[in-house]
Write a protein that holds these residues in place. Structure first.
Motif, PDB file in Angstrom:
ATOM      1  N   ALA A 223       0.834  -1.206   0.000  1.00  0.00           N
ATOM      2  CA  ALA A 223       0.000   0.000   0.000  1.00  0.00           C
ATOM      3  C   ALA A 223       0.867   1.253   0.000  1.00  0.00           C
ATOM      4  O   ALA A 223       0.590   2.219  -0.724  1.00  0.00           O
ATOM      5  CB  ALA A 223      -0.937  -0.004   1.201  1.00  0.00           C
ATOM      6  N   VAL A 224       1.927   1.252   0.803  1.00  0.00           N
ATOM      7  CA  VAL A 224       2.835   2.402   0.874  1.00  0.00           C
ATOM      8  C   VAL A 224       3.535   2.603  -0.468  1.00  0.00           C
ATOM      9  O   VAL A 224       3.753   3.740  -0.911  1.00  0.00           O
ATOM     10  CB  VAL A 224       3.866   2.215   1.994  1.00  0.00           C
ATOM     11  N   ALA A 225       3.848   1.501  -1.144  1.00  0.00           N
ATOM     12  CA  ALA A 225       4.597   1.575  -2.399  1.00  0.00           C
ATOM     13  C   ALA A 225       3.826   2.293  -3.502  1.00  0.00           C
ATOM     14  O   ALA A 225       4.428   2.906  -4.392  1.00  0.00           O
ATOM     15  CB  ALA A 225       4.982   0.170  -2.861  1.00  0.00           C
ATOM     16  N   VAL A 226       2.489   2.241  -3.458  1.00  0.00           N
ATOM     17  CA  VAL A 226       1.712   2.853  -4.538  1.00  0.00           C
ATOM     18  C   VAL A 226       1.258   4.276  -4.198  1.00  0.00           C
ATOM     19  O   VAL A 226       0.699   4.961  -5.069  1.00  0.00           O
ATOM     20  CB  VAL A 226       0.478   1.995  -4.897  1.00  0.00           C
ATOM     21  N   MET A 227       1.495   4.726  -2.983  1.00  0.00           N
ATOM     22  CA  MET A 227       1.133   6.097  -2.641  1.00  0.00           C
ATOM     23  C   MET A 227       1.875   7.088  -3.531  1.00  0.00           C
ATOM     24  O   MET A 227       3.059   6.928  -3.793  1.00  0.00           O
ATOM     25  CB  MET A 227       1.469   6.384  -1.166  1.00  0.00           C
ATOM     26  N   ARG A 228       1.163   8.092  -4.027  1.00  0.00           N
ATOM     27  CA  ARG A 228       1.700   9.147  -4.903  1.00  0.00           C
ATOM     28  C   ARG A 228       1.993   8.656  -6.318  1.00  0.00           C
ATOM     29  O   ARG A 228       2.444   9.441  -7.158  1.00  0.00           O
ATOM     30  CB  ARG A 228       2.981   9.779  -4.342  1.00  0.00           C
ATOM     31  N   GLN A 229       1.770   7.369  -6.606  1.00  0.00           N
ATOM     32  CA  GLN A 229       2.122   6.830  -7.915  1.00  0.00           C
ATOM     33  C   GLN A 229       0.914   6.836  -8.850  1.00  0.00           C
ATOM     34  O   GLN A 229      -0.163   6.369  -8.482  1.00  0.00           O
ATOM     35  CB  GLN A 229       2.643   5.394  -7.781  1.00  0.00           C
ATOM     36  N   PRO A 230       1.062   7.358 -10.069  1.00  0.00           N
ATOM     37  CA  PRO A 230      -0.042   7.301 -11.021  1.00  0.00           C
ATOM     38  C   PRO A 230      -0.142   5.916 -11.638  1.00  0.00           C
ATOM     39  O   PRO A 230       0.816   5.143 -11.654  1.00  0.00           O
ATOM     40  CB  PRO A 230       0.354   8.338 -12.068  1.00  0.00           C
ATOM     41  N   HIS A 231      -1.314   5.609 -12.146  1.00  0.00           N
ATOM     42  CA  HIS A 231      -1.494   4.387 -12.924  1.00  0.00           C
ATOM     43  C   HIS A 231      -0.511   4.436 -14.101  1.00  0.00           C
ATOM     44  O   HIS A 231      -0.223   5.513 -14.633  1.00  0.00           O
ATOM     45  CB  HIS A 231      -2.937   4.335 -13.428  1.00  0.00           C
ATOM     46  N   PRO A 232       0.040   3.286 -14.510  1.00  0.00           N
ATOM     47  CA  PRO A 232       0.997   3.308 -15.629  1.00  0.00           C
ATOM     48  C   PRO A 232       0.495   4.053 -16.857  1.00  0.00           C
ATOM     49  O   PRO A 232       1.265   4.724 -17.545  1.00  0.00           O
ATOM     50  CB  PRO A 232       1.210   1.817 -15.924  1.00  0.00           C
ATOM     51  N   THR A 233      -0.803   3.972 -17.134  1.00  0.00           N
ATOM     52  CA  THR A 233      -1.342   4.679 -18.298  1.00  0.00           C
ATOM     53  C   THR A 233      -1.481   6.174 -18.044  1.00  0.00           C
ATOM     54  O   THR A 233      -1.781   6.933 -18.977  1.00  0.00           O
ATOM     55  CB  THR A 233      -2.718   4.119 -18.690  1.00  0.00           C
ATOM     56  N   GLY A 234      -1.273   6.612 -16.802  1.00  0.00           N
ATOM     57  CA  GLY A 234      -1.425   8.017 -16.463  1.00  0.00           C
ATOM     58  C   GLY A 234      -0.122   8.775 -16.319  1.00  0.00           C
ATOM     59  O   GLY A 234      -0.118   9.959 -15.974  1.00  0.00           O
ATOM     60  N   ARG A 235       1.000   8.118 -16.589  1.00  0.00           N
ATOM     61  CA  ARG A 235       2.294   8.791 -16.420  1.00  0.00           C
ATOM     62  C   ARG A 235       2.473   9.939 -17.408  1.00  0.00           C
ATOM     63  O   ARG A 235       3.009  10.992 -17.058  1.00  0.00           O
ATOM     64  CB  ARG A 235       3.420   7.766 -16.569  1.00  0.00           C
ATOM     65  N   ALA A 236       2.009   9.728 -18.641  1.00  0.00           N
ATOM     66  CA  ALA A 236       2.106  10.804 -19.628  1.00  0.00           C
ATOM     67  C   ALA A 236       1.231  11.984 -19.205  1.00  0.00           C
ATOM     68  O   ALA A 236       1.622  13.142 -19.357  1.00  0.00           O
ATOM     69  CB  ALA A 236       1.682  10.299 -21.001  1.00  0.00           C
ATOM     70  N   ALA A 237       0.046  11.692 -18.655  1.00  0.00           N
ATOM     71  CA  ALA A 237      -0.837  12.757 -18.182  1.00  0.00           C
ATOM     72  C   ALA A 237      -0.184  13.530 -17.045  1.00  0.00           C
ATOM     73  O   ALA A 237      -0.309  14.761 -16.958  1.00  0.00           O
ATOM     74  CB  ALA A 237      -2.169  12.171 -17.727  1.00  0.00           C
ATOM     75  N   MET A 238       0.540  12.839 -16.180  1.00  0.00           N
ATOM     76  CA  MET A 238       1.226  13.500 -15.071  1.00  0.00           C
ATOM     77  C   MET A 238       2.321  14.423 -15.594  1.00  0.00           C
ATOM     78  O   MET A 238       2.483  15.554 -15.100  1.00  0.00           O
ATOM     79  CB  MET A 238       1.812  12.460 -14.125  1.00  0.00           C
ATOM     80  N   ARG A 239       3.050  13.968 -16.607  1.00  0.00           N
ATOM     81  CA  ARG A 239       4.092  14.817 -17.193  1.00  0.00           C
ATOM     82  C   ARG A 239       3.480  16.065 -17.833  1.00  0.00           C
ATOM     83  O   ARG A 239       4.040  17.170 -17.732  1.00  0.00           O
ATOM     84  CB  ARG A 239       4.901  14.032 -18.229  1.00  0.00           C
TER      85      ARG A 239
END
Length: 338
Positions: A223-239
């Protein structure tokens, strides 16, 4: 201009539903439920039809349309103000340090506190592009068109804009973050809760969500590992959000732990650098640079990539783009560099 972004219509329901079935879950703003989507489109229609107002709880839904065939290949949304009908909940992450001189030990951890710090901000969200259309700058077109719409209708929006990114979801459609915290209080899995939230709003969160701060040291590692992490398909959206000036301020989504980002509205790059121009001419074709262009105000808003040549406060635009945007000589045009 092959594609344009325009306001969604009530008769776009089938196309919007087809897109929703492709998301894989976790898209609260785009649930695969016809009734909910129909209500969203009706609310959006009313918002586009309303005259200029101060920031309120309006929802504006847009679609990405093939200007030649009419096919709908994507969608996005803008909320003029969130937390109006129901609170907008987030987890705020803070750090805690405790020291024991007797033991000679220092303990560092993070704490999650349920909050409504983004109430009354504006929000951009619901961006989804058909998997077969994720090239040629269409995702960027969808995302940045929202900022030109805000620029065109600035009095209707707040002074801060928020964006929530979908968090990490496993292959079965579950969320490690949900399972570690909220799932223990709601008696439903992530997919059920996500669908319920999309259809009924956030009141059930206020009813059952734990109100006391949560120590992340007590959560399972997954659970801690995924905190603040976008879904793999959302990384471009985050950039893309980062390029516009959005940043994380220590807030995450309460469902899946995905990052919540924000920016001062008038600091958004596309909004800040866009130029208001008057169309001085329409040409069959020319070697002018491709720019992001938008015309119209509310229900007649349209945007897309166009060949625009700027001369002072006037511009010429290629004929195909002028037709797609619905502009003629003398009309106002908003343009931003690609």
């Amino acid at each position: 201009m092959s594609f344009r972004v325009r306001p969604a219509r009530v008769d776009d329901l089938d196309a919007l539903y087809d897109l929703a079935t492709l998301t894989g879950g976790g898209f609260t703003n785009l649930p695969a439920d016809r009734s909910t989507l129909g209500a969203k489109l009706e609310k959006s229609r009313a918002a586009f039809a309303r005259g200029e107002t101060p920031p309120a709880g309006d929802l504006f839904v847009f679609v990405l349309e093939d200007a030649k065939t009419g096919a709908i290949l994507g969608t996005c949304q803008v909320f003029s103000r969130i937390g109006v009908e129901q609170p907008f909940y987030s987890y705020r992450i803070s750090k805690l340090t405790q020291v024991s001189p007797e033991l000679g030990k220092t303990f560092n951890t993070e704490m999650l506190t349920l909050c409504t710090d983004f109430n009354e901000c504006s929000e951009v969200g619901g961006l989804f592009l058909h998997p077969e259309a994720r090239s040629g700058g269409l995702g960027v077109l969808l995302a940045r068109s929202r900022y030109l719409f805000i620029r065109r209708n600035r009095p209707r929006f707040a002074d801060k804009v928020v964006a929530e990114l979908r968090g990490v979801i496993d292959e079965a459609g579950g969320s490690p973050f949900w399972d570690a915290i909220a799932g223990k209080f709601f008696g439903m899995d992530f997919k059920e809760a996500d669908a319920f939230n999309g259809a009924h709003g956030t009141q059930f969160i206020a009813d059952l969500m734990p109100k006391t701060p949560i120590y992340t040291a007590m959560l399972p590692p997954e659970a801690v590992a995924v905190m603040r992490q976008p879904h793999p398909t959302g990384r471009a959206a985050m950039r893309m959000l980062e390029q516009e000036g959005f940043s994380g301020e220590g807030y995450i989504d309460i469902f899946d732990g995905g990052p919540t980002m924000s920016v001062a509205t008038d600091s958004i790059r596309t909004l800040r650098h866009a130029k208001e121009l008057t169309v001085a001419g329409i040409v069959d074709s020319h070697g002018a640079p491709v720019m992001l262009a938008a015309a119209g105000g509310l229900d007649d808003f349209a945007s897309g990539w166009a060949h625009v040549a700027i001369d002072g406060d006037t511009a010429t635009i290629d004929a195909d783009s002028a037709a797609a945007l619905g502009v003629a000589v003398g009309d106002r045009l908003l343009a931003a560099e690609r």
